[in-house]
Write a protein that holds these residues in place. Structure first.
Motif, short mmCIF file in Angstrom:
data_model
loop_
_atom_site.label_atom_id
_atom_site.label_comp_id
_atom_site.label_asym_id
_atom_site.label_seq_id
_atom_site.Cartn_x
_atom_site.Cartn_y
_atom_site.Cartn_z
N ILE A 1 0.83 -1.20 0.00
CA ILE A 1 0.00 0.00 0.00
C ILE A 1 0.87 1.25 0.00
O ILE A 1 0.60 2.22 -0.72
CB ILE A 1 -0.96 -0.02 1.21
CG1 ILE A 1 -1.80 -1.31 1.17
CG2 ILE A 1 -1.87 1.21 1.20
CD1 ILE A 1 -2.58 -1.58 2.44
N GLY A 2 1.95 1.22 0.80
CA GLY A 2 2.84 2.38 0.87
C GLY A 2 3.49 2.70 -0.45
O GLY A 2 3.55 3.86 -0.88
N SER A 3 3.99 1.66 -1.14
CA SER A 3 4.67 1.93 -2.41
C SER A 3 3.69 2.38 -3.49
O SER A 3 4.04 3.23 -4.33
CB SER A 3 5.46 0.70 -2.87
OG SER A 3 4.62 -0.41 -3.04
N MET A 4 2.46 1.84 -3.48
CA MET A 4 1.46 2.31 -4.45
C MET A 4 1.17 3.80 -4.22
O MET A 4 1.04 4.58 -5.18
CB MET A 4 0.17 1.50 -4.33
CG MET A 4 0.23 0.09 -4.87
SD MET A 4 0.65 -0.01 -6.63
CE MET A 4 2.33 -0.61 -6.52
N ALA A 5 1.06 4.20 -2.96
CA ALA A 5 0.79 5.61 -2.64
C ALA A 5 1.92 6.51 -3.13
O ALA A 5 1.69 7.59 -3.69
CB ALA A 5 0.58 5.77 -1.13
N VAL A 6 3.16 6.07 -2.94
CA VAL A 6 4.32 6.85 -3.39
C VAL A 6 4.33 6.97 -4.91
O VAL A 6 4.53 8.06 -5.47
CB VAL A 6 5.63 6.21 -2.88
CG1 VAL A 6 6.84 6.80 -3.60
CG2 VAL A 6 5.77 6.40 -1.37
N ILE A 7 4.08 5.86 -5.60
CA ILE A 7 4.15 5.86 -7.07
C ILE A 7 3.11 6.80 -7.67
O ILE A 7 3.43 7.63 -8.54
CB ILE A 7 3.97 4.43 -7.62
CG1 ILE A 7 5.22 3.60 -7.31
CG2 ILE A 7 3.73 4.45 -9.13
CD1 ILE A 7 5.05 2.10 -7.50
N VAL A 8 1.84 6.68 -7.25
CA VAL A 8 0.79 7.49 -7.89
C VAL A 8 0.90 8.97 -7.50
O VAL A 8 0.37 9.83 -8.20
CB VAL A 8 -0.63 6.97 -7.56
CG1 VAL A 8 -0.83 5.58 -8.15
CG2 VAL A 8 -0.90 6.97 -6.05
N THR A 9 1.64 9.26 -6.42
CA THR A 9 1.88 10.66 -6.06
C THR A 9 2.99 11.25 -6.92
O THR A 9 2.94 12.42 -7.32
CB THR A 9 2.25 10.79 -4.57
OG1 THR A 9 1.22 10.21 -3.77
CG2 THR A 9 2.41 12.25 -4.17
N LEU A 10 3.99 10.43 -7.24
CA LEU A 10 5.15 10.92 -8.00
C LEU A 10 4.92 10.94 -9.51
O LEU A 10 5.44 11.81 -10.21
CB LEU A 10 6.37 10.04 -7.70
CG LEU A 10 7.00 10.15 -6.31
CD1 LEU A 10 8.12 9.12 -6.18
CD2 LEU A 10 7.53 11.56 -6.08
N VAL A 11 4.18 9.95 -10.03
CA VAL A 11 4.05 9.77 -11.48
C VAL A 11 2.59 9.91 -11.90
O VAL A 11 1.71 9.36 -11.25
CB VAL A 11 4.56 8.37 -11.90
CG1 VAL A 11 4.60 8.24 -13.42
CG2 VAL A 11 5.93 8.10 -11.32
N PRO A 12 2.30 10.63 -12.98
CA PRO A 12 0.93 10.68 -13.49
C PRO A 12 0.44 9.27 -13.79
O PRO A 12 1.14 8.49 -14.43
CB PRO A 12 1.03 11.51 -14.77
CG PRO A 12 2.30 12.30 -14.61
CD PRO A 12 3.23 11.44 -13.81
N TRP A 13 -0.77 8.92 -13.33
CA TRP A 13 -1.27 7.56 -13.49
C TRP A 13 -1.37 7.13 -14.96
O TRP A 13 -1.24 5.94 -15.27
CB TRP A 13 -2.65 7.43 -12.83
CG TRP A 13 -3.73 8.22 -13.53
CD1 TRP A 13 -4.10 9.49 -13.28
CD2 TRP A 13 -4.54 7.77 -14.62
NE1 TRP A 13 -5.10 9.89 -14.14
CE2 TRP A 13 -5.39 8.84 -14.97
CE3 TRP A 13 -4.65 6.57 -15.34
CZ2 TRP A 13 -6.32 8.76 -16.01
CZ3 TRP A 13 -5.57 6.49 -16.38
CH2 TRP A 13 -6.41 7.57 -16.70
N ASP A 14 -1.56 8.11 -15.87
CA ASP A 14 -1.72 7.77 -17.29
C ASP A 14 -0.41 7.84 -18.07
O ASP A 14 -0.41 7.80 -19.30
CB ASP A 14 -2.76 8.67 -17.94
CG ASP A 14 -2.46 10.15 -17.78
OD1 ASP A 14 -1.49 10.49 -17.05
OD2 ASP A 14 -3.18 10.98 -18.37
#
Length: 460
Positions: free
Chosen positions: A255-268
């Protein structure tokens, strides 16, 4: 009559029974590393592309379900340590047909996964070394890990210890760098703030459902620790420790890494799927060579999964044969290792690789669909077994309840309801509907064979 591997009685130490060469440090790191699998590094990109930032919710929901399943499995495995894990528990709680069905379906899943992970690892290496054939790399990996598993179990433990240590270290560093970048205190980077989170559910409920299904199957592999615990120095203590720490491990790593990824990188961003979410996030931070280094970690994750799945498949097969539910040859043990089962599991895995080249559009596709929902079927066997065994333990051997399911029986029923909901969601999606029906067909066939075998044995 159940054998010692099923009942949890003191293990034999002769050459024809499984050894107990795994130390507590091996088991602890297998438990940690088992959470960080190829599904997280590779498969999460498609989930992010479908669900957007709501992938965090998807992983949280499926993470709660997995925590409940692991707690149930931990309760039974601490009471009855067995190399057959949930298969042995299902036989004890429901009947031999259930143990047969759960065990052999999971064996097919693990062996097929060995092939898939070998293909994924070979693609990475052949990308680094253009012109080298992928099949040759798969063959090399198969030989190495088959050899590792043919040797003493402590060799498997050592490989997994260092594989897991690298994965844990890499993802921990990734989380630290990501949090620093989000806070705006990582040198050379600007904080994205919440700019990438404004469109939280870009594809609506359908996207969240796809993300939820992807996240459920990314958690596969956690069961290996309860299989390995049966060959540890102190099975009860090992299982209890691994299960009790499952909650924070799932919350932090998934859950933590998913939160970091979608905050740093545009989902699309196309890079999320093409390069993988972790590589895309590190490239976004502009850290030189970080993306390439993460590819090394992904390779390690794939190789680790191959190693662990050959091990898990061989022990499941050994336990089934030990309980009279398979060809006797597979149960032959020498040097404390079920070597024929290791070879059979490796050969089946390599056959899957060959099918991916020979018949990619029919036989291999059919095989992939057939194993698509096996993990959910196994979880149902775990929940039903725990419902029945818990009451039996409370009556007959309450001292064996070293690990207890929370809020029994209510949370067990909540978990079963969650599994039923996932089945319904799978039936609604065209891609997963095929997997659901194919897996259901295999489960029904195995259940029928197992039941016929059970009735025939009862007449003897």
């Amino acid at each position: 009559m159940p054998s010692s591997t099923t009942t949890g009685t003191p293990p034999s130490t002769d050459d024809t029974s499984l050894s107990h060469g795994l130390k507590q440090r091996h088991l602890s790191m297998i438990a940690l590393g088992g959470v960080i699998g190829a599904g997280l590094f590779v498969g999460s990109g498609a989930g992010i592309a479908a669900a957007g930032p709501s992938i965090v919710v998807a992983y949280a929901l499926s993470g709660v379900l997995v925590m409940l399943v692991m707690r149930m499995l931990g309760e039974m495995s601490a009471a009855y340590p067995s190399s057959g894990s949930f298969s042995a528990h299902a036989e004890r709680a429901i009947g031999p047909w259930a143990g047969f069905t759960a065990g052999w379906s999971f064996w097919v899943l693990l062996c097929t996964a060995v092939g898939l992970e070998g293909i994924g690892a070979a693609k990475i290496v052949s990308g680094w070394l253009p012109g080298t054939p992928e099949w040759a790399w798969v063959a090399l990996f198969m030989v190495v890990f088959c050899g590792t598993n043919l040797a003493a179990v402590k060799n498997f433990g050592e490989f997994e210890f260092w594989f897991a240590a690298l994965k844990v270290g890499a993802i921990t560093l990734f989380l630290v760098l990501g949090v620093l970048a989000i806070l705006g205190i990582l040198p050379g980077t600007d904080s994205p703030g919440a700019s990438h989170l404004t469109d939280f559910m870009p594809n609506g409920g359908e996207g969240l459902v796809i993300g939820l299904l992807a996240s459920v199957f990314a958690y596969g592999g956690l069961e290996t620790v309860t299989i390995a615990a049966a060959e540890s120095e102190n099975p009860v203590k090992g299982v209890a420790s691994a299960v009790r720490t499952a909650m924070w491990r799932i919350a932090l790593f998934y859950i933590g890494s998913m939160a970091v990824i979608v905050t740093l990188v545009p989902w699309d961003s196309a890079a999320v799927v093409e390069k993988g979410p972790y590589v895309a996030a590190l490239d976004e931070l502009g850290i030189p060579g970080a993306g390439r280094l993460m590819n090394v970690v992904v390779l390690v994750a794939l190789l680790s999964a191959m190693n662990a799945n050959i091990y898990g498949a061989s022990r499941i097969a050994y336990s089934l044969v030990d309980r009279g539910q398979g060809p006797k040859g597979l149960g032959r043990v020498s040097g404390g290792v079920p070597r024929i089962a290791v070879l059979a599991s490796s050969v089946f895995g390599f056959l899957c690789v060959l099918l991916s080249y020979w018949r990619p559009d029919d036989v291999f596709a059919w095989l992939l669909n057939m194993i698509g929902a096996v993990i959910l079927a196994v979880w149902i066997f775990i929940a039903v077994s725990q419902l029945r065994l818990r009451r039996r333990l409370e009556r007959e051997a309450p001292d064996k309840l070293a690990v207890r399911m929370w809020a029994f029986p209510w949370l067990t029923w909540v978990a079963l309801a969650g599994m039923a909901a996932v089945f319904v969601l799978m039936a609604r999606e065209p891609d997963t509907r095929v997997q659901l029906y194919s897996t259901g067909g295999m489960i029904l066939v195995l259940a029928a064979v197992g039941y016929a075998w059970q009735k025939a044995r009862a007449k003897q």
